[in-house]
Scaffold this motif. Structure first.
Motif, PDB file in Angstrom:
ATOM      1  N   TYR A 212       1.650   2.757  -0.270  1.00 23.21           N
ATOM      2  CA  TYR A 212       2.980   2.856  -0.792  1.00 23.21           C
ATOM      3  C   TYR A 212       3.683   1.474  -0.605  1.00 23.21           C
ATOM      4  O   TYR A 212       5.027   1.823   0.274  1.00 23.21           O
ATOM      5  CB  TYR A 212       3.915   4.496  -0.631  1.00 23.21           C
ATOM      6  CG  TYR A 212       3.017   5.323  -1.146  1.00 23.21           C
ATOM      7  CD1 TYR A 212       2.644   5.187  -2.113  1.00 23.21           C
ATOM      8  CD2 TYR A 212       2.359   6.217  -0.662  1.00 23.21           C
ATOM      9  CE1 TYR A 212       1.565   6.913  -2.901  1.00 23.21           C
ATOM     10  CE2 TYR A 212       1.767   7.682  -0.374  1.00 23.21           C
ATOM     11  CZ  TYR A 212       1.166   7.277  -1.748  1.00 23.21           C
ATOM     12  OH  TYR A 212       0.440   8.372  -2.678  1.00 23.21           O
ATOM     13  N   PRO A 258      -0.300   9.039  -6.834  1.00 25.42           N
ATOM     14  CA  PRO A 258       1.162   9.037  -7.290  1.00 25.42           C
ATOM     15  C   PRO A 258       2.110   9.281  -6.127  1.00 25.42           C
ATOM     16  O   PRO A 258       1.174  10.642  -5.690  1.00 25.42           O
ATOM     17  CB  PRO A 258       1.483   9.085  -8.271  1.00 25.42           C
ATOM     18  CG  PRO A 258       0.352  10.135  -8.341  1.00 25.42           C
ATOM     19  CD  PRO A 258      -0.887   9.387  -8.356  1.00 25.42           C
ATOM     20  N   SER A 265      -0.574   5.305  -7.975  1.00 30.10           N
ATOM     21  CA  SER A 265      -0.207   4.671  -7.486  1.00 30.10           C
ATOM     22  C   SER A 265       0.023   3.116  -7.464  1.00 30.10           C
ATOM     23  O   SER A 265      -2.082   3.233  -6.943  1.00 30.10           O
ATOM     24  CB  SER A 265       0.466   4.391  -6.219  1.00 30.10           C
ATOM     25  OG  SER A 265       1.834   3.456  -5.665  1.00 30.10           O
ATOM     26  N   GLU A 314       3.197   2.959 -11.137  1.00 30.09           N
ATOM     27  CA  GLU A 314       4.346   3.417 -10.169  1.00 30.09           C
ATOM     28  C   GLU A 314       3.352   2.028  -9.332  1.00 30.09           C
ATOM     29  O   GLU A 314       2.427   1.784  -9.392  1.00 30.09           O
ATOM     30  CB  GLU A 314       4.438   4.335  -8.417  1.00 30.09           C
ATOM     31  CG  GLU A 314       4.053   5.651  -9.222  1.00 30.09           C
ATOM     32  CD  GLU A 314       3.847   7.237  -8.551  1.00 30.09           C
ATOM     33  OE1 GLU A 314       3.800   8.272  -9.436  1.00 30.09           O
ATOM     34  OE2 GLU A 314       3.745   6.814  -7.432  1.00 30.09           O
TER      35      GLU A 314
END
Length: 365
Positions: A212, A258, A265, A314
């Motif tokens: 992330y 995700p 992601s 994402e």
């Protein structure tokens, strides 16, 4: 003398660059490359003497021509122009810039506009694959304005649907270039998949990352970038792509579960730094990998039971939605991915001529 070459600078998806009619450029590849370098202002980090924006996402070129192939309207050749070296790479494709091909072709009379939409079948010369683009053409004119927003681009625009047809093995000829759903390189499990573009997938956690991180965080981690490049070089050998030092394929993707309501992601590398958003061809390969049991992606994806085939990816700038159509399985149990689609927007920014030194054309004048 400076030589003027007609072009249209367009945004395609989250990328930007000049679009040319192929016939307006030299036919000799070496000469054409010199012309493209001069047009973009390379090699120079600022690309101050050309159209480039000093970023890999704005140092791209599209060349379009009418096609004589049965069932094909136009042909599209993409070039990634290096910013700080004399390199023009036509081995990759760019799905974002592809969003501008059909509008450009219609506006230049290569394809007759229909109403209210126009379907344009595009042969991608980089991969030998076909993409169907659906453009909004009310009244027989290309419409660029609409309410579709794509993350990474301000404002909104008219939707351009891109369906990638039979894109498995785009560069290597095989959906799984190594013949396995997972390999281990330098102690790290990876999945090598070739759909629309060849990609090496790695679980971010395998490298001590969350998946992330922002682009700035990843780009600032020199140790990570060095390790990724070492893995990429070895993976390319195993994928049958040879020595890819200095080449942009295969790409690398760090994956994680995700966190923002999507299905997975992704942090996509281009390949020596992280993409500010996500490449379209890379997104389609992510979606394909999610559909192959046993891959790194399949282990991390969280499918939406209410919307089969939807893979919301994402990325650092938001989310990119893809849809995959699977028609059964082959003899090896791999999915037969007939098409993968994504919606993009495009916009012409300026139309005119770009001036290049006559010396760039010296082999043809």
């Amino acid at each position: 003398m400076l030589i003027p070459i007609p072009c249209v600078v367009m945004r395609g998806g989250t990328s930007k660059g000049p679009f040319f009619l192929l016939d307006d450029l030299p036919h000799d590849e070496a000469t054409r490359n010199r012309v493209l370098l001069a047009a973009m202002g390379s090699p120079d980090r600022r690309q101050i003497d050309g159209l480039g924006g000093g970023d890999s996402l704005t140092s791209k070129v599209v060349m379009v021509s009418k096609s004589a192939r049965p069932g094909i309207d136009v042909e599209y050749l993409f070039a990634q122009v290096s910013i700080d070296s004399e390199t023009v790479d036509t081995s990759p494709n760019c799905g974002n810039m592809l969003a501008g091909v059909a509008p450009f072709a219609i506006e230049h009379g290569l394809v007759a506009a229909g109403m209210p939409t126009t379907r344009v079948r595009v042969f991608n010369r980089n991969t030998g694959k076909v993409v169907e683009a659906v453009v909004q053409t009310p009244g027989g004119k290309v419409n660029y304005e609409g309410d579709v927003h794509i993350d990474g681009v301000p404002g909104s625009g008219a939707p351009i649907l891109l369906n990638f047809l039979d894109a498995a093995g785009a560069k290597t000829g095989r959906l799984l270039p190594t013949g396995r759903v997972q390999d281990v390189i330098d102690g790290v499990p990876v999945s090598c998949v070739d759909f629309s573009s060849p990609i090496v997938f790695i679980a971010a956690a395998s490298l001590g990352k969350s998946g992330y991180e922002s682009k700035a965080q990843l780009d600032g981690d020199s140790a990570l970038l060095a390790r990724l490049e070492a893995i990429r070089l070895e993976a390319a050998q195993r994928m049958g792509m040879g020595d890819v030092r200095g080449k942009v394929l295969p790409k690398l993707v760090l994956l994680a579960r995700p966190a923002q309501g999507g299905q997975i992601s992704s942090r996509y590398f281009v390949p020596w730094n992280c993409h500010a958003a996500h490449a379209v061809t890379g997104a389609l390969c992510v979606a394909a990998a999610c559909s192959i049991p046993g891959t790194i992606a399949a282990e991390l994806v969280q499918p939406d039971a209410a919307q089969p085939g939807l893979i919301g990816i994402e990325h650092p700038s938001g989310r990119l939605d893809t849809r995959v159509q699977i028609d059964g399985r082959d003899d090896d149990g791999l999915p037969l991915i007939r098409s993968a689609g994504v919606v993009r927007t495009a916009k012409p920014i300026v139309s005119g001529v770009v001036y290049v030194p006559g010396s760039a054309w010296e082999a043809t004048v």
